[in-house]
Design a protein around this motif. Sequence first.
Motif: not given
Length: 268
Positions: A149-153, A185-194, A17-28
Amino acid sequence: MIEAKEINFAYRRGIPVLFDINCKIEDGEFVALLGHNGSGKTTLSRLFMALDHPRSGQILVDGEDIINYEPADLADKVGYVFQNPDLQILADTVYEEVAYGPRVKKLPEENIKTNVKAALQAMGLKGLEAKYPRILSFGQKRRLGVAAALALNPRMLILDEITNGQDAAEQAAMMEYLKALNEEKGTTIILITHDMNVVRKYARRAIVLTDGRLVFSGTPEELFEGDQPVERWGLRRPVVSELASRLGVSAASCEEFCEEVRKGGAAL
């Protein structure tokens, strides 16, 4: 920070399903994870949350390999909202559903009340505390998942197709809240969307997968306004990007586009 290093993954039937994925998501960061159906984006997000583990390579959260972690070990760091909201429903009332995670983490009851109230208010669910979650509308269930999810901050939020089932006003309210959460607040957001219009307006970086391979990482402007083969990757350019490109202006939203035209930035 979440980092994927040389990630390969296959489900039990053995099909990669995934092949040699390299990526980095920084804080914020506010990142859109994009691709056609079956491209591997949801699978990659599940690895980020330790819902699955890679066949080879490493997933690092704050520099630590999470190969032996379970999702509960990351819940106060990474919040995950499923594409199918029914998969997350565990309790018999809306209030108890949102309070479930904080109670598992043994937060003080006063903190739980405060967090639940704030999360329900943010997602437009105030007044529904006593409702049975499964009788809510599809859009309300999606917002309930975000509230839980938000309730856990958490410091990071992974959101899978959360704008589906929302009307225009609900979608705008949710995205503006997430934008504020990210910026204030500097919350990191990763949004999967079409929804490429959402990507163009809110995301500051886009990561594109196609057939299990990472093919692009850059700004939405670079993705939509350059010569990237977005259609071949199963994406569609936002309408505003198409218009702006033809008229020689740069705009992330319809409002910005109209303002540029009003100022005479386009030769009509």
